[in-house]
Design an enzyme around this catalytic site. Sequence first.
Site, mmCIF file in Angstrom:
data_model
loop_
_atom_site.group_PDB
_atom_site.id
_atom_site.type_symbol
_atom_site.label_atom_id
_atom_site.label_comp_id
_atom_site.label_asym_id
_atom_site.label_seq_id
_atom_site.Cartn_x
_atom_site.Cartn_y
_atom_site.Cartn_z
ATOM 1 N N CYS A 66 0.804 -1.223 0.000
ATOM 2 C CA CYS A 66 0.000 0.000 0.000
ATOM 3 C C CYS A 66 0.840 1.276 0.000
ATOM 4 C CB CYS A 66 -0.951 0.005 1.196
ATOM 5 S SG CYS A 66 -0.124 0.036 2.798
ATOM 6 N N HIS A 103 -1.833 11.507 15.756
ATOM 7 C CA HIS A 103 -2.412 10.699 14.670
ATOM 8 C C HIS A 103 -1.305 9.813 14.105
ATOM 9 C CE1 HIS A 103 -4.582 9.684 10.998
ATOM 10 N NE2 HIS A 103 -3.513 10.060 10.319
ATOM 11 N N HIS A 106 -4.362 4.542 10.093
ATOM 12 C CA HIS A 106 -5.645 3.844 10.175
ATOM 13 C C HIS A 106 -5.424 2.348 10.283
ATOM 14 C CE1 HIS A 106 -6.692 7.739 8.421
ATOM 15 N NE2 HIS A 106 -7.862 7.564 9.030
ATOM 16 N N ASP A 110 -7.838 -6.248 6.847
ATOM 17 C CA ASP A 110 -7.346 -7.047 5.721
ATOM 18 C C ASP A 110 -5.880 -7.442 5.885
ATOM 19 O OD1 ASP A 110 -6.122 -4.593 5.333
ATOM 20 O OD2 ASP A 110 -6.909 -4.272 3.316
ATOM 21 N N ARG A 118 -4.433 -4.749 9.620
ATOM 22 C CA ARG A 118 -3.350 -4.010 8.969
ATOM 23 C C ARG A 118 -3.354 -2.594 9.522
ATOM 24 N NH1 ARG A 118 -3.539 -0.684 4.141
ATOM 25 N NH2 ARG A 118 -5.612 -1.565 3.762
ATOM 26 N N CYS A 120 -1.995 0.641 9.128
ATOM 27 C CA CYS A 120 -1.381 1.402 8.049
ATOM 28 C C CYS A 120 -0.932 2.741 8.649
ATOM 29 C CB CYS A 120 -2.411 1.584 6.937
ATOM 30 S SG CYS A 120 -1.796 2.352 5.460
#
Length: 136
Positions: A66, A103, A106, A110, A118, A120
């Site tokens: 990704c 932050h 996310h 999956d 995951r 990310c």
Amino acid sequence: MSQNKNYTEAYFRERLTPDQYYVCREKGTERPFSGEYWNVFRDGTYVCRGCGERLFEAGTKFDAGCGWPSFSAPADDGVIREEFDASHGMRRTEVLCERCGSHLGHVFPDGPAPTGLRYCINSASIALNEKADDQS
């Protein structure tokens, strides 16, 4: 763990680069395949750029394709806080550092076994503390 209210925005502005501040404090996102750690697979621990909290172990990092660092699990229970995120017309689960509220990215359902998750994560939100080679 609960969020430490002693962290001020002035503290973060002094500690973080402008790009790191944008991601960590303004909930920004770096472009895919552009961050420092998206394709790094060295042993160590990933910590929060904002406060140094231990967030992810390198052994849980995997190539999700990704363009962002992806992890299957946090280092410990209670170091990550999850919140619903409906920004950009999407329905996602945002992950934040529980200690300082930065932050991180996310989490998606999956990922690989055993968690199926995951995480990310933006490279701007984390720093890798590499393990030193054993010289014994």
